[in-house]
Design a protein around this motif. Structure first.
Motif, short mmCIF file in Angstrom:
data_model
loop_
_atom_site.label_atom_id
_atom_site.label_comp_id
_atom_site.label_asym_id
_atom_site.label_seq_id
_atom_site.Cartn_x
_atom_site.Cartn_y
_atom_site.Cartn_z
N UNK A 250 43.48 36.39 35.46
CA UNK A 250 42.32 37.27 35.50
C UNK A 250 42.75 38.73 35.44
N UNK A 251 41.88 39.57 34.88
CA UNK A 251 42.17 40.99 34.70
C UNK A 251 41.05 41.82 35.32
N UNK A 252 41.39 43.05 35.64
CA UNK A 252 40.38 43.94 36.21
C UNK A 252 39.45 44.44 35.11
N UNK A 253 38.16 44.33 35.36
CA UNK A 253 37.15 44.82 34.41
C UNK A 253 36.68 46.20 34.88
N UNK A 254 36.65 47.16 33.97
CA UNK A 254 36.27 48.52 34.33
C UNK A 254 34.88 48.88 33.79
N UNK A 255 34.15 47.87 33.32
CA UNK A 255 32.80 48.14 32.81
C UNK A 255 31.86 48.45 33.96
N UNK A 256 30.89 49.29 33.71
CA UNK A 256 29.85 49.54 34.71
C UNK A 256 28.93 48.30 34.76
N UNK A 257 28.15 48.14 35.80
CA UNK A 257 27.23 46.99 35.88
C UNK A 257 26.26 47.00 34.70
N UNK A 258 26.30 45.94 33.91
CA UNK A 258 25.47 45.87 32.71
C UNK A 258 24.74 44.54 32.58
N UNK A 259 25.04 43.59 33.46
CA UNK A 259 24.49 42.24 33.32
C UNK A 259 23.86 41.78 34.62
N UNK A 260 22.85 40.91 34.48
CA UNK A 260 22.28 40.26 35.66
C UNK A 260 23.01 38.95 35.91
N UNK A 261 22.81 38.39 37.08
CA UNK A 261 23.53 37.17 37.46
C UNK A 261 23.21 36.00 36.53
N UNK A 262 21.95 35.85 36.17
CA UNK A 262 21.55 34.74 35.31
C UNK A 262 22.20 34.82 33.93
N UNK A 263 22.17 35.99 33.34
CA UNK A 263 22.76 36.15 32.00
C UNK A 263 24.27 35.98 32.04
N UNK A 264 24.91 36.46 33.11
CA UNK A 264 26.35 36.28 33.22
C UNK A 264 26.69 34.80 33.38
N UNK A 265 25.86 34.08 34.13
CA UNK A 265 26.08 32.64 34.27
C UNK A 265 25.93 31.91 32.95
N UNK A 266 24.93 32.31 32.16
CA UNK A 266 24.74 31.69 30.84
C UNK A 266 25.92 32.01 29.92
#
Length: 303
Positions: A250-266
């Protein structure tokens, strides 16, 4: 039933050879407990034999199965015509079948049947009302390491002689069952039915993320709508928590929050090997934005 009735006697006979010190060959020398067991072992097949003889009278018209089928017979026909109709439809390859051998559910073009070890429930499709009455969620199924949802459906017939019965099936088979049925299925219990493996995974994904470490969003950072659905604000952040910064895949992600939990799960489910669902929970997928690899432990809900 006759075969099952002979099991106690077979057990007693086997113990005669397996434990000769109990002197089971000689009835009067056996202990009181074994004497009672032997008498019951003789009584059970005797009773079942008498019962089978009674059922065989009048061309098996007295058999419980014949009586069950007779409730569906037309006035000018008998239970054999019903049995012939069921037999013909059962041989077709387009029937729906599910369940363990001891509680098999079979749906043909005309009939809905539940076959258990000692009973048969039959109802005509044109006479039935179906209702989802219960849902049970299991974290692991016997066949895989994925969660599974079982639905209980009540089958009630307008025929007063036909007793209502319950059928139980995996929620992933619900769509196939509906295609075979002519009548609609009511959802009286307002059960959320997961008809696909992805639906089941999404629920498990959500429950696991909810126990992960949360991410405190800075007070000066404004959350934007999720770029996946645009229906809700982004509410998760990818933070490497599974290993130390320089360990693991796993790697560190530096993106700002852009996704909701449901979409990330999908997204997580869509990147999995569909032939091996048992690996989904332990796998890594790339961030949909920066492609940094992450696992479920790295998904943090914004606090």
């Amino acid at each position: 039933m006759l075969a099952h009735g002979l099991l106690p006697l077979g057990y007693y006979t086997g113990m005669c050879f397996a434990a000769p010190e109990k002197q089971l060959f000689y009835f009067y020398q056996a202990s009181e407990g074994w004497k009672i067991f032997f008498l019951l072992a003789i009584l059970v097949p005797t009773v079942t034999g008498i019962l089978a003889y009674y059922w065989s009278q009048n061309g098996w018209d007295n058999h419980p199965l014949a009586r069950t089928l007779a409730f569906h017979a037309l006035p000018q026909s008998g239970w054999r015509a019903v049995a012939s109709s069921i037999n013909t439809e059962f041989r077709r390859i387009d029937k729906f079948t599910t369940g363990a051998p001891g509680a098999r559910v079979i749906v043909t073009d005309t009939w809905v049947m539940k076959v258990t070890t000692y009973s048969l429930h039959v109802a005509q499709q044109q006479d039935i009302h179906l209702t989802v009455t219960d849902s049970r969620q299991h974290e692991l199924s016997p066949d895989s390491n994925m969660p599974v949802q079982f639905l209980t459906i009540r089958v009630a017939s307008i025929n007063p002689y036909v007793k209502a019965f319950d059928i139980r099936l995996n929620s992933t088979e619900y769509g196939e069952l509906r295609e075979k049925l002519h009548a609609p299925i009511r959802n009286a219990a307002n059960v959320v039915i997961h008809q696909s493996l992805s639906d089941l995974f999404l629920e498990t994904f959500t429950s696991l993320v909810e126990i992960n470490q949360t991410y405190p969003v800075p007070s000066n950072q404004e959350l934007e709508p999720c770029i996946g659905c645009m229906q809700t604000n982004a509410n998760i952040k990818l933070v490497k928590n599974c290993h130390e910064p320089n360990e693991g895949e796993c790697q560190q992600c530096y993106c700002r929050p852009m996704w909701c939990l449901t979409c990330m799960g999908k997204w997580f489910a869509s990147r999995q090997d569909q032939q091996h669902p048992e690996t989904w929970l332990s796998s890594q997928v790339p961030c949909p934005t920066c492609r940094a690899k992450f696992c479920i432990l790295d998904v943090c809900i914004i606090q």
